[in-house]
Motif scaffolding. Structure first.
Motif, PDB file in Angstrom:
ATOM      1  N   LEU A 101       0.495  -1.027  -0.003  1.00 32.82           N
ATOM      2  CA  LEU A 101      -0.137  -0.235  -0.296  1.00 32.82           C
ATOM      3  C   LEU A 101       0.705   1.363   0.097  1.00 32.82           C
ATOM      4  O   LEU A 101       0.455   2.133  -0.748  1.00 32.82           O
ATOM      5  CB  LEU A 101      -1.163  -0.093   1.154  1.00 32.82           C
ATOM      6  CG  LEU A 101      -2.164   1.232   1.302  1.00 32.82           C
ATOM      7  CD1 LEU A 101      -2.974   0.528  -0.047  1.00 32.82           C
ATOM      8  CD2 LEU A 101      -2.648   0.706   2.386  1.00 32.82           C
ATOM      9  N   THR A 102       1.811   1.038   1.057  1.00 33.06           N
ATOM     10  CA  THR A 102       2.942   2.289   0.773  1.00 33.06           C
ATOM     11  C   THR A 102       3.099   3.185  -1.081  1.00 33.06           C
ATOM     12  O   THR A 102       3.306   3.741  -0.624  1.00 33.06           O
ATOM     13  CB  THR A 102       3.975   2.257   1.393  1.00 33.06           C
ATOM     14  OG1 THR A 102       3.422   1.805   3.033  1.00 33.06           O
ATOM     15  CG2 THR A 102       4.818   2.954   1.696  1.00 33.06           C
ATOM     16  N   LEU A 103       3.950   1.503  -1.329  1.00 34.65           N
ATOM     17  CA  LEU A 103       4.772   1.478  -2.956  1.00 34.65           C
ATOM     18  C   LEU A 103       3.922   2.530  -3.620  1.00 34.65           C
ATOM     19  O   LEU A 103       3.756   2.853  -5.019  1.00 34.65           O
ATOM     20  CB  LEU A 103       4.951   0.177  -3.392  1.00 34.65           C
ATOM     21  CG  LEU A 103       6.648   0.224  -2.359  1.00 34.65           C
ATOM     22  CD1 LEU A 103       6.588  -1.451  -3.213  1.00 34.65           C
ATOM     23  CD2 LEU A 103       7.660   0.526  -2.506  1.00 34.65           C
ATOM     24  N   HIS A 104       2.345   2.345  -3.202  1.00 31.77           N
ATOM     25  CA  HIS A 104       0.976   2.385  -4.300  1.00 31.77           C
ATOM     26  C   HIS A 104       1.037   3.925  -3.926  1.00 31.77           C
ATOM     27  O   HIS A 104       1.712   4.567  -5.275  1.00 31.77           O
ATOM     28  CB  HIS A 104      -0.233   1.875  -3.349  1.00 31.77           C
ATOM     29  CG  HIS A 104      -1.118   2.725  -4.293  1.00 31.77           C
ATOM     30  ND1 HIS A 104      -2.027   2.550  -5.335  1.00 31.77           N
ATOM     31  CD2 HIS A 104      -2.446   3.639  -3.893  1.00 31.77           C
ATOM     32  CE1 HIS A 104      -2.963   2.953  -6.018  1.00 31.77           C
ATOM     33  NE2 HIS A 104      -2.715   4.137  -5.055  1.00 31.77           N
ATOM     34  N   TYR A 105       0.889   4.716  -2.684  1.00 27.46           N
ATOM     35  CA  TYR A 105       1.077   5.418  -3.012  1.00 27.46           C
ATOM     36  C   TYR A 105       2.447   6.486  -3.227  1.00 27.46           C
ATOM     37  O   TYR A 105       2.395   7.862  -3.562  1.00 27.46           O
ATOM     38  CB  TYR A 105       0.619   5.861  -1.993  1.00 27.46           C
ATOM     39  CG  TYR A 105      -0.721   5.677  -1.199  1.00 27.46           C
ATOM     40  CD1 TYR A 105      -1.622   6.751  -1.972  1.00 27.46           C
ATOM     41  CD2 TYR A 105      -0.847   4.791  -0.046  1.00 27.46           C
ATOM     42  CE1 TYR A 105      -3.256   6.624  -1.322  1.00 27.46           C
ATOM     43  CE2 TYR A 105      -2.170   4.263  -0.872  1.00 27.46           C
ATOM     44  CZ  TYR A 105      -3.277   5.650  -1.348  1.00 27.46           C
ATOM     45  OH  TYR A 105      -4.802   5.093  -0.568  1.00 27.46           O
ATOM     46  N   ALA A 106       4.078   5.768  -2.461  1.00 27.24           N
ATOM     47  CA  ALA A 106       4.745   6.640  -3.081  1.00 27.24           C
ATOM     48  C   ALA A 106       5.407   6.356  -4.939  1.00 27.24           C
ATOM     49  O   ALA A 106       5.950   7.669  -5.745  1.00 27.24           O
ATOM     50  CB  ALA A 106       5.764   5.552  -2.892  1.00 27.24           C
ATOM     51  N   PHE A 107       4.365   4.840  -5.910  1.00 29.18           N
ATOM     52  CA  PHE A 107       4.981   5.544  -6.593  1.00 29.18           C
ATOM     53  C   PHE A 107       4.128   6.592  -7.440  1.00 29.18           C
ATOM     54  O   PHE A 107       3.803   6.778  -8.811  1.00 29.18           O
ATOM     55  CB  PHE A 107       5.051   3.579  -7.614  1.00 29.18           C
ATOM     56  CG  PHE A 107       6.206   3.296  -7.309  1.00 29.18           C
ATOM     57  CD1 PHE A 107       7.236   3.988  -7.909  1.00 29.18           C
ATOM     58  CD2 PHE A 107       6.344   2.172  -6.383  1.00 29.18           C
ATOM     59  CE1 PHE A 107       7.999   3.238  -7.610  1.00 29.18           C
ATOM     60  CE2 PHE A 107       7.597   1.682  -6.474  1.00 29.18           C
ATOM     61  CZ  PHE A 107       8.303   2.281  -6.762  1.00 29.18           C
ATOM     62  N   ILE A 108       2.452   6.552  -7.025  1.00 29.01           N
ATOM     63  CA  ILE A 108       1.836   7.284  -8.162  1.00 29.01           C
ATOM     64  C   ILE A 108       2.248   8.842  -7.858  1.00 29.01           C
ATOM     65  O   ILE A 108       2.782   9.576  -8.337  1.00 29.01           O
ATOM     66  CB  ILE A 108       0.040   7.267  -7.337  1.00 29.01           C
ATOM     67  CG1 ILE A 108      -0.221   6.248  -7.669  1.00 29.01           C
ATOM     68  CG2 ILE A 108      -0.336   8.559  -8.021  1.00 29.01           C
ATOM     69  CD1 ILE A 108      -0.816   5.820  -8.837  1.00 29.01           C
ATOM     70  N   TYR A 109       2.766   9.061  -6.054  1.00 29.57           N
ATOM     71  CA  TYR A 109       3.550  10.734  -5.994  1.00 29.57           C
ATOM     72  C   TYR A 109       4.753  11.105  -7.158  1.00 29.57           C
ATOM     73  O   TYR A 109       5.257  11.704  -7.853  1.00 29.57           O
ATOM     74  CB  TYR A 109       4.196  10.834  -4.401  1.00 29.57           C
ATOM     75  CG  TYR A 109       4.555  11.873  -4.408  1.00 29.57           C
ATOM     76  CD1 TYR A 109       4.217  12.850  -4.063  1.00 29.57           C
ATOM     77  CD2 TYR A 109       6.190  11.714  -4.681  1.00 29.57           C
ATOM     78  CE1 TYR A 109       4.829  14.002  -3.109  1.00 29.57           C
ATOM     79  CE2 TYR A 109       6.675  13.201  -3.964  1.00 29.57           C
ATOM     80  CZ  TYR A 109       6.405  14.514  -3.220  1.00 29.57           C
ATOM     81  OH  TYR A 109       6.514  15.286  -3.108  1.00 29.57           O
ATOM     82  N   LYS A 110       5.667   9.972  -7.658  1.00 26.67           N
ATOM     83  CA  LYS A 110       6.442   9.750  -8.024  1.00 26.67           C
ATOM     84  C   LYS A 110       5.544   9.901 -10.121  1.00 26.67           C
ATOM     85  O   LYS A 110       6.732  10.796 -10.894  1.00 26.67           O
ATOM     86  CB  LYS A 110       7.379   8.240  -7.659  1.00 26.67           C
ATOM     87  CG  LYS A 110       7.964   8.112  -9.401  1.00 26.67           C
ATOM     88  CD  LYS A 110       9.382   6.901  -8.407  1.00 26.67           C
ATOM     89  CE  LYS A 110      10.384   6.457 -10.300  1.00 26.67           C
ATOM     90  NZ  LYS A 110      11.714   7.507  -9.452  1.00 26.67           N
ATOM     91  N   ALA A 111       5.027   8.966 -10.254  1.00 23.85           N
ATOM     92  CA  ALA A 111       4.732   8.995 -11.495  1.00 23.85           C
ATOM     93  C   ALA A 111       4.445  10.503 -11.179  1.00 23.85           C
ATOM     94  O   ALA A 111       4.121  11.328 -12.786  1.00 23.85           O
ATOM     95  CB  ALA A 111       3.859   8.462 -12.216  1.00 23.85           C
TER      96      ALA A 111
END
Length: 484
Positions: free
Chosen positions: A463-473
Motif C-alpha cells: 500500500l505504501t508503494l502504491h502511494y509512493a509510485f503515484i507520487y513519483k509518477a
C-alpha cells in the motif's frame, strides 16, 4: 537541439520521459506518443479487480502533467518505423495514427533524433479461442478497465453465492505461453480473502490453473529462498500458501479454448481436459504489436528491428537450454542496427525463456514466457534515458548498463486488503535470470538476496508503494529520490 520520441506511456515510457525531462535542458524536445490518455499504476489493478479501490485512485490524465512539465504528448499509436526516413523526409521517423480528437484517424510522420520504444506488449487474447474480457464468464485485470469489469463479475457472483449458490472460481494463465503469473497469483489470494470477508468462502471452490511446471515458477524457473531462518523452495512456499487457504491447483496446463464457463486445456502428459467455472480471471499471452519497418527506399527491414518484440543488444543465437547463460541478456537495450533506437521494459525481445522450456507429448510448448514487468521495466527505462542524456552531452560510450542477469527484483503480492487484516507475500530475487555459474549450489541465485516473507507487513508495504509510485509518477517534489 535533440528530439527524443518515446512510444508508450506505461511504466517504462513514463519513467524514461520523466528522467529525460529532468536531466535535459529545455532546448531539447521530449515527446511521448501513446494511445492512452491516462497513466495507470498497473500493480494496483488487483485491488480494483476486487472492489477495494476505484480506478480513479490508480490513474491520472497524462496531458495536463506533460504540459506542465514541458513534455510533448500525442494521443496516437505507432503504425510503422522508418529509421532512415524516406525519399521525402531525411530524418528518421515513426508513422503514427491519432486515436482521438480532431486529428483522429489522421497520420503523422513524427521525426526523432532518438527513439525509445516502450510500447510494451499486445494483450493477445485472440491467441486463445473464446478468451475475451467479460465474455464466457472470463475476465482480465491487465488494465484498469478490465479490472473494473472483473469486479462487477465477481461481485455478481458473490451476491448469488450469498443466496445459497455453490460456485467455482478459476484464476491463472489463459495460454500455454502466458507470462505475468505473479499478477494472477496476487489476484487469486485477494479473491479468496474477499470471499472470506463476505462470509461465502465455504460455498466457493477456488482453483489455480497455470502453464508452470511447478507452483512458484513465475516464469523464472522457481527460486531457492531464505525464509526466516530456513531455506525453502518457492514451490514449497506457494504450496504452503495455497494449502493454508484451501486453494486447489492445476499446473503444466496450456489453456487453448474458452467456452461459457468451461476452460479447455492440454497437459504436459498430452491429455486434453476441461475445467468448469462460474468466474474466471485468466492472463492472456503477450505478443509484439506486429510493427513493420522500412528503409529509405521503402524496402521492408522489419527483421532488423523486430523479433516479435524489438531486437536489442542480446545474443539471439539459437542454443539448447543447457547452453543459455546470463551473458545472453541485454545490458543497454540499444538496437544493434540503429544505434539511436532503444527498447526497455517489455518492449525488448528476450533472447530466450528463463524457465526451462517444456513441450507436451503432443508437441505443444507449455511453459511461461519470461517476465519483464515491474521493477525491470522502470530500471531499464531509467538507464536508457541516462545513456541518451550522456550521448547528447558528448559521451561516446554507453556507461549505464543493467542486465536481468545481474539485476534483482522485488515482488510484493497483496494477499488480502486491510490495514489490520490484510496480508502480503514478499519475494525478492537476485538475479532475475539465474546465474548457475556464479551460484551453482543455490539454483542460480544468491541466498539472502533471494528471500520470501508472508504477513501483514507485506500488505502495508504494498500500500505504501502504491502511494509512493503515484507520487513519483506525478513528478511531485523530489520524486526522483524514490527508486525504480
Amino acid at each position: 537541439m535533440a528530439k527524443i520520441v518515446i512510444l508508450g506511456a506505461g511504466i517504462s515510457g513514463h519513467v524514461a520521459a520523466s528522467h529525460l525531462r529532468r536531466k535535459l535542458s529545455k532546448q531539447h524536445e521530449v515527446v511521448v506518443v501513446s494511445p492512452n490518455s491516462n497513466y495507470q499504476w498497473i500493480p494496483s489493478n488487483i485491488w480494483v479487480g476486487i472492489g477495494r479501490m476505484k480506478s480513479e485512485q490508480i490513474l491520472f490524465p497524462l496531458e495536463p502533467l506533460y504540459k506542465k512539465k514541458n513534455i510533448g504528448f500525442k494521443q496516437a499509436k505507432a503504425v510503422s518505423f522508418h529509421p532512415e526516413g524516406d525519399k521525402e523526409v531525411t530524418k528518421p521517423y515513426v508513422m503514427v495514427e491519432y486515436v482521438k480528437g480532431e486529428d483522429k484517424n489522421n497520420f503523422e510522420k513524427v521525426t526523432y533524433d532518438f527513439l525509445i520504444n516502450a510500447t510494451g506488449p499486445k494483450l493477445a487474447f485472440d491467441m486463445t479461442e473464446g478468451l475475451e474480457p467479460g465474455k464466457n464468464k472470463a475476465y482480465s485485470v491487465c488494465t484498469y478497465g478490465h479490472a473494473e469489469h472483473a469486479w462487477h463479475g465477481l461481485k455478481e457472483l458473490i451476491e448469488e453465492v450469498k443466496k445459497g449458490k455453490k460456485a467455482k472460481i478459476l484464476i491463472g494463465t489463459g495460454h500455454a505461453k502466458s507470462t505475468c503469473q505473479g499478477a494472477a497469483f496476487e489476484y487469486i489470494l485477494n479473491v479468496e480473502q474477499e470471499l472470506r470477508r463476505h462470509d461465502v468462502r465455504e460455498l466457493v471452490e477456488v482453483t489455480w490453473i497455470a502453464n508452470e511446471y511447478q507452483l512458484g515458477d513465475f516464469g523464472m524457473d522457481g527460486m531457492l529462498l531464505s525464509y526466516g531462518s530456513n531455506i525453502m523452495k518457492s514451490n514449497e512456499m506457494i504450496e504452503m500458501i495455497f494449502e493454508d487457504r484451501g486453494i486447489n491447483w492445476i499446473i503444466g496446463a496450456g489453456v487453448n479454448k474458452i467456452e461459457d464457463g468451461v476452460a479447455h486445456y492440454e497437459t504436459l502428459d498430452g491429455e486434453y481436459k476441461t475445467e468448469t467455472y462460474d468466474f474466471a480471471m485468466l492472463i492472456p499471452a503477450f505478443s509484439g504489436h506486429g510493427f513493420k519497418a522500412y528503409d529509405k527506399e521503402d524496402n521492408d527491414i522489419t527483421e532488423k528491428l523486430f523479433k516479435g518484440f524489438m531486437i536489442v543488444d542480446a545474443d539471439y543465437t539459437p542454443r539448447p537450454y543447457e547452453e543459455w547463460t546470463v551473458q545472453d541478456w541485454p545490458e543497454t537495450y540499444q538496437n544493434p542496427s540503429y544505434k539511436n533506437i532503444f527498447a526497455p521494459g517489455i518492449a525488448f525481445a528476450p533472447p530466450h525463456a528463463i524457465s526451462k522450456p517444456r513441450v507436451s507429448k503432443n508437441g505443444t510448448a507449455i511453459s511461461p514466457a519470461p517476465p519483464r514487468t515491474g521493477m525491470p521495466s522502470g530500471i531499464t527505462a531509467k538507464l536508457v534515458a541516462e545513456n541518451i542524456v550522456d550521448i547528447i552531452n558528448g559521451k561516446k560510450t554507453l556507461n549505464h548498463k543493467g542486465s536481468m542477469g545481474n539485476m534483482g527484483a522485488a515482488c510484493i503480492a497483496s494477499a488480502g486488503f486491510g490495514m489490520t487484516k490484510g496480508s502480503g507475500v514478499s519475494i525478492t530475487t537476485y538475479p532475475i535470470v539465474p546465474d548457475y555459474v556464479k551460484y551453482p549450489d543455490t539454483q542460480g541465485r544468491k541466498l539472502g538476496k533471494t528471500f520470501g516473507e508472508i504477513g501483514l507487513a507485506g500488505h502495508w508495504l504494498k500500500l505504501t508503494l502504491h502511494y509512493a509510485f503515484i507520487y513519483k509518477a506525478k513528478m511531485k517534489p523530489f520524486w526522483w529520490l524514490i527508486p525504480e
